[in-house]
Design an enzyme around this catalytic site. Structure first.
Site, PDB file in Angstrom:
ATOM      1  N   CYS A 184      -9.649   8.315  33.452  1.00  0.00           N
ATOM      2  CA  CYS A 184      -8.945   9.074  32.429  1.00  0.00           C
ATOM      3  C   CYS A 184      -7.604   8.472  32.034  1.00  0.00           C
ATOM      4  CB  CYS A 184      -8.774  10.517  32.878  1.00  0.00           C
ATOM      5  SG  CYS A 184      -8.094  10.727  34.531  1.00  0.00           S
ATOM      6  N   HIS A 219      -5.353  14.565  36.485  1.00  0.00           N
ATOM      7  CA  HIS A 219      -6.080  14.210  35.266  1.00  0.00           C
ATOM      8  C   HIS A 219      -5.079  13.878  34.168  1.00  0.00           C
ATOM      9  CE1 HIS A 219      -9.553  14.083  32.598  1.00  0.00           C
ATOM     10  NE2 HIS A 219      -8.831  14.748  31.720  1.00  0.00           N
TER      11      HIS A 219
END
Length: 482
Positions: A151, A333
């Site tokens: 990510c 994330h």
């Protein structure tokens, strides 16, 4: 050559190992000595341990040494064969089918673990689907991901795509991480220092070198260590140089509420890693004050496990610039974030929405995860509900306009009440007050909206698919969805 394998299940470990060794030696060096196949296998253990290599004249000791040397050649996983005598004279392992032997179990288990390594599984995560969206009048690609992949790389590259600093062929549908890293590396190398002084140029070159060194880590994950004092406060690491060189802000919303003086004192200016170490030390201290401080710090981490606080959300909204593209870090994330009309949105990169053209952005307006989907122009998206719910196509434009107007009214109320509420209310109380006012506004317009459709129209809200995030309750969210 087939018969020795049939005789492998012997009553003892020593006889089984020596049987295979002697018969392998006989099969390749002196087959004329044993014309009989099965009977010769029983007589072999006492005849040949002395003349295998000359180094194992004492039976068990020599067999143990050769057993240590057999493990490296056995690396073909499920298609193993007994090694030749010159490579090894120990038990052949899985090919003999002896599940009860210790040596066989060890020889089989090690090759079977090799396919489980991340390096072998990594190619499954190496390809990413490209989603094309209309962005400010131009067809623009964004990269989606099907699972918890790299990510950080996708968040940065999607910013470069939305800024049109990197472009893809119009028919591009799939891209690899190597291609993305190549595009990112070219962007880093094309950056020129703004200052001409020799010292600054050397510092710039050092930053570029650090960024190129950590570039491969973007494909697996970055080590970032937040500080709880500001949305831009991170412990500096070489990984941060990538964001600095590209001019991409890196934010988080994990802040301690300044109206909780005990938590502020316990957390201080420490980073997350430092705070965890402090908690461990304080909990084992003989000083009661330190123990209390450690418990307060631990309670802060437990109550803010979502890594986003209301104070952090307010600071994040105030710090981010209008129409700015940034990277938002939360729960390990990295997401692409922007600010539009004083509200924050996260880019939807879930591959499950690859074919949903009307789902591009996801609102970030509370800490509970409730959100609204929007299209590329930040209009509330109803495409998911239309295909599954009872909404008719005839009233869709009017409903869209009415919902947008209600949403704008709610936002206006929030902007009007925020300066007054922040004077005497904590962030949590302020958020609850705003949600209550918006709920009352919703109740004022709801009778008009519910009389318009017929009874089947009630299925419009319940017909949303499971993949869409919905509001848990109308009082918990400041976004009005009907």
């Amino acid at each position: 050559m087939e018969q020795p394998q049939a005789e492998c299940p012997a009553p003892s470990k020593t006889n089984s190992a020596e049987t295979v060794e002697s018969e392998k030696h006989e099969a390749l060096s002196g087959p004329e000595k044993h014309p009989q196949d099965k009977d010769g296998a029983d007589a072999a253990p006492e005849k040949h341990p002395q003349d295998k290599d000359g180094a194992d004249a004492h039976g068990e000791a020599g067999k143990q040494k050769s057993g240590d040397q057999t493990l490296p050649p056995v690396q073909d996983g499920g298609n193993l064969e007994c090694p030749p005598p010159e490579a090894s004279s120990s038990p052949p392992g899985p090919a003999c089918g002896i599940p009860s032997e210790v040596e066989t179990t060890e020889a089989c288990s090690r090759p079977q673990q090799l396919p489980q390594s991340p390096r072998i599984q990594q190619p499954d995560l190496d390809f990413y689907c490209v989603k094309w969206i209309p962005w400010k009048g131009e067809r623009t690609p964004i990269i989606t991901q099907s699972s918890n992949g790299p990510c950080p790389l996708l968040a940065i590259m999607n910013i470069l795509f939305l800024q049109w600093k990197v472009k893809l062929p119009p028919q591009k549908e799939v891209i690899t991480s190597d291609e993305l890293l190549t595009h990112l590396g070219n962007c880093l190398l094309s950056i020129k220092p703004q200052e001409k002084s020799e010292g600054l140029q050397l510092n710039f070159q050092q930053n570029v070198g650090d960024a190129m060194t950590v570039l491969p880590k973007l494909a697996t994950g970055l080590d970032v260590n937040v500080r709880f004092t500001g949305v831009s406060d991170f412990e500096y690491t070489p990984e941060c140089s990538v964001f600095d060189l590209l001019g991409v802000p890196l934010y988080h919303g994990w802040l301690v509420d300044p109206q909780s003086p005990e938590a502020v004192s316990a957390v201080g200016k420490l980073s997350y890693n430092q705070l965890v170490e402090k908690i461990i030390i304080c909990k084992h201290s003989s000083d009661s004050n330190l123990v209390t401080e450690g418990l307060i710090a631990e309670q802060f981490l437990e109550t803010t496990a979502a890594q986003l606080t209301y104070h952090g959300l307010c600071e994040l909204t105030a710090t981010a610039k209008e129409d700015e593209l940034s990277v938002f870090f939360r729960n390990n994330h990295f997401s692409t974030m922007t600010k539009h009309k004083s509200h924050l949105y996260l880019l939807v990169t879930d591959q499950g929405f690859l074919q949903e053209e009307q789902v591009v952005w996801e609102s970030l307006h509370n800490v509970d995860g409730d959100s609204c989907f929007c299209d590329s122009d930040f209009h509330l998206s109803h495409s998911l509900g239309k295909s599954h719910g009872a909404e008719g196509g005839s009233g869709s434009p009017e409903k869209q306009l009415q919902v947008d107007q209600d949403y704008l009214i709610a936002l206006s109320l929030q902007q009007q009440q925020q300066p007054q509420g922040m004077l005497g209310l904590s962030d949590l109380e302020l958020a609850q007050q705003l949600q209550q006012e918006e709920y009352q506004q919703q109740q004022a317009v709801q009778p008009v909206r519910t009389r318009a459709p017929s009874s089947p129209g009630r299925g419009a809200t319940s017909g949303r698919p499971a993949g869409e995030r919905r509001q848990r309750s109308k009082t918990e969210s400041d976004c009005v969805l009907l």
